[in-house]
Design a protein around this motif. Structure first.
Motif, PDB file in Angstrom:
ATOM      1  N   LYS A  87       0.813  -1.107  -0.202  1.00 51.69           N
ATOM      2  CA  LYS A  87      -0.045   0.202   0.082  1.00 51.69           C
ATOM      3  C   LYS A  87       0.865   1.203  -0.115  1.00 51.69           C
ATOM      4  O   LYS A  87       0.599   2.250  -0.785  1.00 51.69           O
ATOM      5  N   ILE A  88       1.971   1.257   0.806  1.00 56.27           N
ATOM      6  CA  ILE A  88       2.824   2.306   1.006  1.00 56.27           C
ATOM      7  C   ILE A  88       3.317   2.695  -0.514  1.00 56.27           C
ATOM      8  O   ILE A  88       3.442   3.691  -0.994  1.00 56.27           O
ATOM      9  N   ALA A  89       3.935   1.514  -0.807  1.00 61.10           N
ATOM     10  CA  ALA A  89       4.709   1.459  -2.502  1.00 61.10           C
ATOM     11  C   ALA A  89       3.630   2.006  -3.520  1.00 61.10           C
ATOM     12  O   ALA A  89       4.107   3.174  -4.398  1.00 61.10           O
ATOM     13  N   ALA A  90       2.480   1.631  -3.550  1.00 61.15           N
ATOM     14  CA  ALA A  90       1.466   2.102  -4.221  1.00 61.15           C
ATOM     15  C   ALA A  90       1.295   3.831  -4.172  1.00 61.15           C
ATOM     16  O   ALA A  90       1.067   4.666  -5.173  1.00 61.15           O
ATOM     17  N   GLY A  91       1.129   4.143  -2.773  1.00 54.91           N
ATOM     18  CA  GLY A  91       1.151   5.694  -2.540  1.00 54.91           C
ATOM     19  C   GLY A  91       2.083   6.592  -3.209  1.00 54.91           C
ATOM     20  O   GLY A  91       2.169   7.570  -3.643  1.00 54.91           O
ATOM     21  N   ALA A  92       3.465   5.728  -3.042  1.00 56.24           N
ATOM     22  CA  ALA A  92       4.508   6.506  -3.330  1.00 56.24           C
ATOM     23  C   ALA A  92       4.621   6.592  -5.085  1.00 56.24           C
ATOM     24  O   ALA A  92       5.258   7.492  -5.629  1.00 56.24           O
ATOM     25  N   LEU A  93       3.935   5.627  -5.746  1.00 51.12           N
ATOM     26  CA  LEU A  93       4.115   5.511  -7.162  1.00 51.12           C
ATOM     27  C   LEU A  93       3.328   6.353  -7.544  1.00 51.12           C
ATOM     28  O   LEU A  93       3.543   7.378  -8.629  1.00 51.12           O
ATOM     29  N   ILE A  94       2.217   6.669  -7.041  1.00 51.02           N
ATOM     30  CA  ILE A  94       0.931   7.677  -7.412  1.00 51.02           C
ATOM     31  C   ILE A  94       1.589   9.148  -6.963  1.00 51.02           C
ATOM     32  O   ILE A  94       1.579  10.191  -8.084  1.00 51.02           O
ATOM     33  N   ALA A  95       2.409   9.352  -5.948  1.00 46.57           N
ATOM     34  CA  ALA A  95       3.045  10.816  -5.936  1.00 46.57           C
ATOM     35  C   ALA A  95       4.069  11.035  -6.661  1.00 46.57           C
ATOM     36  O   ALA A  95       4.136  11.988  -7.109  1.00 46.57           O
ATOM     37  N   TYR A  96       4.852  10.056  -7.073  1.00 41.95           N
ATOM     38  CA  TYR A  96       5.952  10.083  -8.156  1.00 41.95           C
ATOM     39  C   TYR A  96       5.449  10.649  -9.551  1.00 41.95           C
ATOM     40  O   TYR A  96       5.806  11.704 -10.083  1.00 41.95           O
ATOM     41  N   ILE A  97       4.329   9.830  -9.837  1.00 47.47           N
ATOM     42  CA  ILE A  97       3.448  10.388 -11.105  1.00 47.47           C
ATOM     43  C   ILE A  97       3.049  11.693 -11.174  1.00 47.47           C
ATOM     44  O   ILE A  97       3.041  12.354 -12.069  1.00 47.47           O
ATOM     45  N   VAL A  98       2.217  12.191 -10.107  1.00 42.26           N
ATOM     46  CA  VAL A  98       1.701  13.480  -9.924  1.00 42.26           C
ATOM     47  C   VAL A  98       2.776  14.570  -9.806  1.00 42.26           C
ATOM     48  O   VAL A  98       2.558  15.554 -10.841  1.00 42.26           O
ATOM     49  N   PHE A  99       3.706  14.322  -9.110  1.00 41.01           N
ATOM     50  CA  PHE A  99       4.703  15.492  -8.936  1.00 41.01           C
ATOM     51  C   PHE A  99       5.642  15.539 -10.267  1.00 41.01           C
ATOM     52  O   PHE A  99       6.234  16.611 -10.459  1.00 41.01           O
ATOM     53  N   ALA A 100       5.656  14.361 -11.042  1.00 40.49           N
ATOM     54  CA  ALA A 100       6.583  14.350 -12.221  1.00 40.49           C
ATOM     55  C   ALA A 100       5.861  15.175 -13.495  1.00 40.49           C
ATOM     56  O   ALA A 100       6.629  15.975 -13.876  1.00 40.49           O
ATOM     57  N   GLN A 101       4.673  15.220 -13.199  1.00 39.95           N
ATOM     58  CA  GLN A 101       3.702  15.950 -14.160  1.00 39.95           C
ATOM     59  C   GLN A 101       3.773  17.558 -13.738  1.00 39.95           C
ATOM     60  O   GLN A 101       3.822  18.225 -14.676  1.00 39.95           O
ATOM     61  N   PHE A 102       3.741  17.701 -12.676  1.00 40.30           N
ATOM     62  CA  PHE A 102       3.851  19.048 -11.890  1.00 40.30           C
ATOM     63  C   PHE A 102       5.275  19.711 -12.445  1.00 40.30           C
ATOM     64  O   PHE A 102       5.302  20.932 -12.904  1.00 40.30           O
ATOM     65  N   SER A 103       6.295  18.989 -12.541  1.00 36.81           N
ATOM     66  CA  SER A 103       7.650  19.372 -12.837  1.00 36.81           C
ATOM     67  C   SER A 103       7.619  19.845 -14.392  1.00 36.81           C
ATOM     68  O   SER A 103       8.254  20.784 -14.809  1.00 36.81           O
ATOM     69  N   LEU A 104       6.911  19.007 -15.018  1.00 34.71           N
ATOM     70  CA  LEU A 104       6.979  19.124 -16.452  1.00 34.71           C
ATOM     71  C   LEU A 104       6.097  20.363 -16.770  1.00 34.71           C
ATOM     72  O   LEU A 104       6.282  21.113 -17.733  1.00 34.71           O
ATOM     73  N   ALA A 105       4.907  20.635 -15.806  1.00 34.60           N
ATOM     74  CA  ALA A 105       4.132  21.648 -16.319  1.00 34.60           C
ATOM     75  C   ALA A 105       4.498  23.154 -16.030  1.00 34.60           C
ATOM     76  O   ALA A 105       4.164  24.128 -16.921  1.00 34.60           O
ATOM     77  N   PHE A 106       5.690  23.198 -15.208  1.00 28.57           N
ATOM     78  CA  PHE A 106       6.208  24.508 -15.012  1.00 28.57           C
ATOM     79  C   PHE A 106       6.869  25.004 -16.271  1.00 28.57           C
ATOM     80  O   PHE A 106       7.860  24.190 -16.724  1.00 28.57           O
ATOM     81  N   ILE A 107       6.770  26.261 -16.652  1.00 29.85           N
ATOM     82  CA  ILE A 107       7.548  26.838 -17.613  1.00 29.85           C
ATOM     83  C   ILE A 107       8.750  27.197 -17.352  1.00 29.85           C
ATOM     84  O   ILE A 107       9.339  28.122 -16.357  1.00 29.85           O
ATOM     85  N   PRO A 108      10.117  26.694 -18.067  1.00 26.28           N
ATOM     86  CA  PRO A 108      11.462  27.115 -17.354  1.00 26.28           C
ATOM     87  C   PRO A 108      11.707  28.368 -17.863  1.00 26.28           C
ATOM     88  O   PRO A 108      11.371  29.140 -18.585  1.00 26.28           O
ATOM     89  N   ASN A 109      12.651  28.910 -17.216  1.00 28.22           N
ATOM     90  CA  ASN A 109      13.025  30.319 -17.281  1.00 28.22           C
ATOM     91  C   ASN A 109      14.433  30.276 -18.166  1.00 28.22           C
ATOM     92  O   ASN A 109      14.925  29.253 -18.721  1.00 28.22           O
ATOM     93  N   SER A 110      15.094  31.670 -18.478  1.00 27.79           N
ATOM     94  CA  SER A 110      15.985  31.308 -19.641  1.00 27.79           C
ATOM     95  C   SER A 110      17.568  30.714 -18.859  1.00 27.79           C
ATOM     96  O   SER A 110      18.286  30.522 -19.747  1.00 27.79           O
TER      97      SER A 110
END
Length: 244
Positions: A87-110
């Motif tokens: 159950k803990i591993a499943a929660g960690a996997l979901i968190a990884y997927i969610v925050f990986a997508q947040f990382s991609l959504a942010f617009i990088p600066n110069s």
């Protein structure tokens, strides 16, 4: 030859890491390992390599270490602890997927220099990611159940038998089910089956290799969790487990 050597070295380091986490932090260390392993395995799986003439993705050893962790938990702390780890591993996997997508959504600066690499690393097919996560959870959950039933059937004897049988069955089912769910319709069925067979053979070999580590973990039973602070919380938890 280099990849084969690195594969063997990774196996030894990875499985030894499971034992170290158990020795230092007990079942909490194994919970942590499960969470870390599922995240790193999903990162590694993006890299394709040839090992001993077989084309495969990385991540097999890291995924296999989760079976070793749940088997140790089952053997030393009970099947409830094994299920908690999944159950803990499943929660960690979901968190990884969610925050990986947040990382991609942010617009990088110069000044940014890593956005392109992150897009490549964290790029996820919804279908493949869903299939991988679903089969990881189901396979590990089934491994816990099969291991416990075999343990009861054999009266606690033949630890090597329940360790290998439960892991091999669940690994093979995971490989075939994942290939069908993730690639059927995209690649020919024959290709999906070929990848599944190759992956299963590799993971069967890895499963056989984890047995000595399980016996070593059992031998170190009285020396687990040496860095944990002991207090009233631990006694309360022990009493709750006895009552349950």
């Amino acid at each position: 030859m280099m990849n084969l050597f690195l594969g063997i070295l990774e196996l030894v380091v990875c499985f030894s890491g499971v034992l170290v986490m158990d020795k230092l932090f007990g079942k909490y260390g194994l919970y942590t390992w499960m969470a870390l392993a599922v995240i790193f395995a999903n990162i590694q799986v993006a890299k394709q390599v040839d090992i001993a003439g077989i084309s495969t993705a990385l991540g097999n050893v890291m995924f296999a270490s989760t079976y070793l962790a749940t088997d140790i938990l089952n053997e030393k702390y009970g099947d409830k602890s094994s299920k908690n780890a999944v159950k803990i591993a499943a929660g960690a996997l979901i968190a990884y997927i969610v925050f990986a997508q947040f990382s991609l959504a942010f617009i990088p600066n110069s000044f940014d220099a890593v956005d392109g690499s992150m897009k490549t690393l964290f790029a996820m097919s919804v279908r493949i990611t869903t299939a991988s996560g679903l089969m990881f959870i189901l396979a590990n959950w089934c491994d816990v159940i099969i291991y416990q039933k075999l343990k009861l059937k054999t009266g606690g004897k033949y630890m090597w038998f329940r360790n290998n049988l439960s892991t091999i069955i669940c690994n093979c089912l995971e490989n075939f089910a994942f290939a069908i769910l993730a690639f059927a319709g995209t690649y020919p069925v024959v290709y999906c089956l070929t990848v599944s067979v190759a992956g299963s053979l590799i993971e069967m070999l890895i499963a056989l290799c984890d047995t000595p580590f399980l016996y070593l973990a059992k031998a170190l039973n009285k020396k687990s969790g040496i860095l944990l602070e002991k207090g009233s919380d631990d006694k309360a938890e022990e009493n709750a487990e006895v009552i349950a």
